[in-house]
Design an enzyme around this catalytic site. Structure first.
Site, PDB file in Angstrom:
ATOM      1  N   ARG A 176       1.090  -1.053  -0.266  1.00  7.87           N
ATOM      2  CA  ARG A 176       0.211   0.139  -0.055  1.00  7.87           C
ATOM      3  C   ARG A 176       1.140   0.905   0.611  1.00  7.87           C
ATOM      4  O   ARG A 176       1.419   1.892   1.389  1.00  7.87           O
ATOM      5  CB  ARG A 176      -0.627  -0.241   1.221  1.00  7.87           C
ATOM      6  CG  ARG A 176      -1.696   1.392   1.430  1.00  7.87           C
ATOM      7  CD  ARG A 176      -2.245   1.184   2.285  1.00  7.87           C
ATOM      8  NE  ARG A 176      -3.262   2.914   2.500  1.00  7.87           N
ATOM      9  CZ  ARG A 176      -3.246   3.802   3.967  1.00  7.87           C
ATOM     10  NH1 ARG A 176      -2.752   3.106   5.038  1.00  7.87           N
ATOM     11  NH2 ARG A 176      -3.533   4.781   3.659  1.00  7.87           N
ATOM     12  N   HIS A 217      -2.883  10.903   1.487  1.00  3.50           N
ATOM     13  CA  HIS A 217      -2.789  10.797   2.104  1.00  3.50           C
ATOM     14  C   HIS A 217      -1.386  11.555   2.865  1.00  3.50           C
ATOM     15  O   HIS A 217      -0.362  12.238   2.878  1.00  3.50           O
ATOM     16  CB  HIS A 217      -1.229   9.665   2.045  1.00  3.50           C
ATOM     17  CG  HIS A 217      -0.988   9.355   3.665  1.00  3.50           C
ATOM     18  ND1 HIS A 217      -1.401   7.408   3.777  1.00  3.50           N
ATOM     19  CD2 HIS A 217      -0.413   9.429   5.078  1.00  3.50           C
ATOM     20  CE1 HIS A 217      -1.195   7.130   4.725  1.00  3.50           C
ATOM     21  NE2 HIS A 217      -0.614   8.267   5.969  1.00  3.50           N
ATOM     22  N   GLU A 270      -7.203   8.363   6.608  1.00  2.00           N
ATOM     23  CA  GLU A 270      -7.366   9.079   7.992  1.00  2.00           C
ATOM     24  C   GLU A 270      -8.082  10.717   7.726  1.00  2.00           C
ATOM     25  O   GLU A 270      -7.586  11.598   8.739  1.00  2.00           O
ATOM     26  CB  GLU A 270      -6.315   9.113   8.413  1.00  2.00           C
ATOM     27  CG  GLU A 270      -5.124   7.707   8.613  1.00  2.00           C
ATOM     28  CD  GLU A 270      -4.486   8.032   9.655  1.00  2.00           C
ATOM     29  OE1 GLU A 270      -3.704   9.026  10.390  1.00  2.00           O
ATOM     30  OE2 GLU A 270      -4.161   6.357  10.335  1.00  2.00           O
ATOM     31  N   ASN A 279      -7.174   1.811  10.108  1.00  5.57           N
ATOM     32  CA  ASN A 279      -6.184   2.098  10.323  1.00  5.57           C
ATOM     33  C   ASN A 279      -5.794   2.045  12.095  1.00  5.57           C
ATOM     34  O   ASN A 279      -6.666   2.636  12.534  1.00  5.57           O
ATOM     35  CB  ASN A 279      -4.924   3.025  10.593  1.00  5.57           C
ATOM     36  CG  ASN A 279      -5.301   3.827   8.846  1.00  5.57           C
ATOM     37  OD1 ASN A 279      -5.432   2.245   8.054  1.00  5.57           O
ATOM     38  ND2 ASN A 279      -4.003   4.792   7.869  1.00  5.57           N
ATOM     39  N   TYR A 316      -3.517   1.087  15.963  1.00  8.32           N
ATOM     40  CA  TYR A 316      -2.553   1.383  16.604  1.00  8.32           C
ATOM     41  C   TYR A 316      -2.566   0.800  18.198  1.00  8.32           C
ATOM     42  O   TYR A 316      -2.027   0.441  18.981  1.00  8.32           O
ATOM     43  CB  TYR A 316      -1.680   2.330  16.916  1.00  8.32           C
ATOM     44  CG  TYR A 316      -1.309   2.855  15.299  1.00  8.32           C
ATOM     45  CD1 TYR A 316       0.147   2.180  14.452  1.00  8.32           C
ATOM     46  CD2 TYR A 316      -1.429   3.500  14.170  1.00  8.32           C
ATOM     47  CE1 TYR A 316      -0.162   2.231  13.439  1.00  8.32           C
ATOM     48  CE2 TYR A 316      -1.773   3.729  12.985  1.00  8.32           C
ATOM     49  CZ  TYR A 316      -0.420   3.027  12.600  1.00  8.32           C
ATOM     50  OH  TYR A 316       0.468   3.206  10.878  1.00  8.32           O
ATOM     51  N   GLU A 331      -3.138  -0.005   8.246  1.00 12.82           N
ATOM     52  CA  GLU A 331      -2.467  -0.030   8.709  1.00 12.82           C
ATOM     53  C   GLU A 331      -2.074  -0.595  10.471  1.00 12.82           C
ATOM     54  O   GLU A 331      -3.192  -0.732  10.721  1.00 12.82           O
ATOM     55  CB  GLU A 331      -2.024   1.679   9.307  1.00 12.82           C
ATOM     56  CG  GLU A 331      -1.558   2.709   8.015  1.00 12.82           C
ATOM     57  CD  GLU A 331      -1.867   3.806   8.193  1.00 12.82           C
ATOM     58  OE1 GLU A 331      -0.904   4.727   9.494  1.00 12.82           O
ATOM     59  OE2 GLU A 331      -1.572   4.968   7.042  1.00 12.82           O
TER      60      GLU A 331
HETATM   61  C1  GBH Z   1      -0.914   6.986  10.960  1.00 16.82           C
HETATM   62  O1  GBH Z   1      -1.193   7.675  11.352  1.00 16.82           O
HETATM   63  C2  GBH Z   1      -0.702   7.835   9.552  1.00 16.82           C
HETATM   64  O2  GBH Z   1      -1.656   7.368   8.747  1.00 16.82           O
HETATM   65  C3  GBH Z   1       1.157   7.625   9.117  1.00 16.82           C
HETATM   66  O3  GBH Z   1       1.597   8.096   8.343  1.00 16.82           O
HETATM   67  C4  GBH Z   1       1.966   7.365  10.211  1.00 16.82           C
HETATM   68  O4  GBH Z   1       2.966   7.750  10.016  1.00 16.82           O
HETATM   69  C5  GBH Z   1       1.199   6.501  11.364  1.00 16.82           C
HETATM   70  O5  GBH Z   1       0.149   6.503  11.276  1.00 16.82           O
HETATM   71  C6  GBH Z   1       1.993   5.890  12.720  1.00 16.82           C
HETATM   72  O6  GBH Z   1       2.073   7.552  13.431  1.00 16.82           O
HETATM   73  O7  GBH Z   1      -3.710  12.351  20.202  1.00 16.82           O
HETATM   74  O8  GBH Z   1      -3.239  10.427  20.787  1.00 16.82           O
HETATM   75  O9  GBH Z   1      -3.660  10.600  18.743  1.00 16.82           O
HETATM   76  C7  GBH Z   1      -1.664   7.408  12.940  1.00 16.82           C
HETATM   77  C8  GBH Z   1      -2.283   8.711  13.721  1.00 16.82           C
HETATM   78  C9  GBH Z   1      -2.271  10.559  14.798  1.00 16.82           C
HETATM   79  C10 GBH Z   1      -1.957   8.526  15.844  1.00 16.82           C
HETATM   80  C11 GBH Z   1      -1.712  11.242  15.718  1.00 16.82           C
HETATM   81  C12 GBH Z   1      -1.032   9.206  17.101  1.00 16.82           C
HETATM   82  C13 GBH Z   1      -1.207  11.359  18.346  1.00 16.82           C
HETATM   83  C14 GBH Z   1      -1.589  11.037  19.150  1.00 16.82           C
HETATM   84  N1  GBH Z   1      -1.594   9.584  14.441  1.00 16.82           N
HETATM   85  N2  GBH Z   1      -1.846  10.895  17.393  1.00 16.82           N
HETATM   86  S1  GBH Z   1      -3.089  10.995  19.756  1.00 16.82           S
END
Ligand code: GBH
Length: 486
Positions: free
Chosen positions: A83, A129, A176, A316, A318, A386
């Site tokens: 991707r 993106h 996103e 996506n 995490y 992701e």
């Molecule tokens: C993704 O964003 C992106 O698509 C990618 O480009 C990026 O490199 C990857 O993740 C890793 O970060 O206030 O707790 O949300 C994920 C979205 C937005 C998650 C900012 C973390 C900051 C902390 N991100 N966020 S929070």
């Protein structure tokens, strides 16, 4: 610690697909080469470098010039799919529907796609993106002008479908939308860096931007379905990100409701119009009233008709957080559903072991719950577009230490177990897993600090070195994908 959670190496379906994801601005470099136009990220990183740790994507991994080598690397990992995103300003330097094209930029993506296919790696293409062409931002504020943006995005998407769609069979319109709206136009920590303190209006702009994204997505899926799908036979959808939210106090309905509302403000904001063909969630209307734009009856009808065109849900994901209800009334610029989020609950318990990012904790149980939440609400097969993490302390490590990334393999192993349970125990159709990321890269506001790659990149020599997690992925997918008799 992460070692205390046992990995079970649970099975996955034989036809489950795995791969890795990247984004143009984070890996390509060559920011001013071969006729590429500037994007808002070129501007953002150079105007006030402190917003990106003093760093920028001018060179980053230099993927633009090293692409053949990177495709060889992917092939050696045994990936089924890759991707990546197209840099809009590389193929239409000023971005607009009447602006000239850049054939050299188009040739780069053609070459990438052809090399992937030659290695039997399926290309999955994200149209957007985050790297808005500066030209359309200067002209009309990009997402802030729904009508203009929509027309320009339609033109750009048509160009991509007509030039690449004979070989690309899976499209993602936007990466996103929540982040584009809130981080770009509310807190302003990402480009274009708008907030009330910086020339914007955080009470209304995020909602306007989100509205533009939803309508532009909907137009483009309609265009794909009517003009291209009949001859190209591909699929199209969007990638929505979200944490999962657990109630800060699991015995209190106030906080249980807050966790649900937080998910509606994160996922339902985009998911309900796009995948259910209806207005924003009731919780959002209630809190935001007329600050949330209205869909006209014709737009609702278009949304409704477009629902079945989206044949998968791109997720996506995490990590998980606790959601704590804030006292009423909500702040006028609140984007959360009046919720405070954090890593600990009312008993002081942490949601999971820390990674190399403060917001990213290892919480596979929350992932399984989010898969269920999305499936229950939208009834669509899910592709995890992701997932990944940096290891604790990874930014300070020597090459030898960074390559031995047991933490990342464990994180991935546990999150794959969560997918297996979602599939076999909960009945959620999860079809694929794309690790973030193929290689270490420019992590937006955090610059080159955090490393998410399954490949180490030396930013001086630009040498790539596979980390052990790359072989773990290859091995675990070889072993886990088994036919099961039901
Ligand atoms: C993704 O964003 C992106 O698509 C990618 O480009 C990026 O490199 C990857 O993740 C890793 O970060 O206030 O707790 O949300 C994920 C979205 C937005 C998650 C900012 C973390 C900051 C902390 N991100 N966020 S929070």
């Amino acid at each position: 610690t992460v070692n205390d959670i046992p990995i079970e190496e649970l099975p996955l379906p034989v036809d489950f697909v795995w791969g890795a994801a990247t984004a143009a601005y984070q890996i390509e470099g060559a920011a001013y080469e071969d006729g590429k136009g500037r994007s808002i990220w070129d501007t953002f990183t150079h105007l006030e470098p402190s917003r990106t740790n003093g760093e920028n994507g001018d060179v980053t991994c230099d993927h633009y010039n090293r692409m053949p080598e990177d495709v060889e690397l992917m092939a050696s990992y045994g990936m089924d799919v890759y991707r990546f995103s197209i840099a809009w300003s590389r193929i239409i330097p000023l971005g607009g529907r009447n602006d000239p094209l850049n054939e050299k930029g188009i040739a780069f993506y053609n070459d990438l796609i052809d090399r992937l296919l030659a290695h039997k790696i399926e290309p999955v293409v994200t149209l957007f993106h985050w790297d808005t062409p500066q030209g359309i931002y200067d002209r009309y504020g990009a997402f802030l002008n729904t009508t203009e943006f929509r027309a320009d995005f339609e033109h750009y998407a048509r160009l991509c479908f007509s030039r690449f769609g004979d070989r690309v069979k899976k499209w993602i319109t936007f990466n996103e939308p929540y982040i584009i709206s809130v981080f770009g136009h509310h807190s302003g920590v990402l480009a274009p860096g708008r907030s009330t303190a910086n020339g914007g209006d955080s009470r209304v702009e995020p909602w306007r931007v989100g509205h533009t994204i939803i309508l532009s997505h909907t137009s483009v899926v309609q265009i794909y379905a009517t003009e291209f799908q009949p001859s190209q036979f591909g699929t199209i959808s969007i990638a929505l990100n979200s944490h999962f939210y657990e109630p800060w106090d699991a015995t209190s309905s106030v906080h249980i409701d807050a966790a649900q509302r937080r998910l509606e403000f994160y996922v339902g904001w985009f998911g309900d119009p796009i995948f259910l063909g209806k207005d924003y969630p009731a919780s959002m209307r209630l809190q935001l009233g007329s600050r949330l734009p209205e869909f006209s009856p014709a737009e609702i009808e278009l949304l409704r008709q477009s629902v079945p065109i989206n044949t998968f849900y791109g997720m996506n994901h995490y990590s998980t957080k606790y959601a704590r209800a804030l006292p009423d009334p909500p702040a006028e610029d609140d984007c959360t559903g009046n919720v405070e989020e954090g890593p600990t609950n009312n008993k002081g318990e942490e949601i999971g072991p820390a990674s190399g990012m403060s917001w990213l904790r290892v919480a596979p149980v929350g992932f399984r719950k989010l898969l269920n939440w999305v499936w229950n609400r939208y009834q669509l097969p899910i592709i995890v577009t992701e997932n990944g993490c940096p290891c604790p302390g990874e930014s300070q490590m020597t090459l030898e230490q960074a390559v031995d990334d047991k933490f990342r393999s464990r994180y991935i192993g546990l999150y794959l177990d969560a997918i297996s349970r979602a599939i076999y125990e909960d009945g959620v159709p999860v079809q694929g897993y794309y690790v973030w990321s193929l290689m270490d890269n420019f992590e937006w506001s955090a610059g080159y600090g955090p490393r998410y790659g399954i490949t180490h990149v030396n930013y001086n020599s630009l040498v790539r070195t596979p980390k052990n997690s790359a072989s773990y992925l290859r091995k675990t997918f070889r072993e886990r994908r088994v036919a099961r008799q039901e």
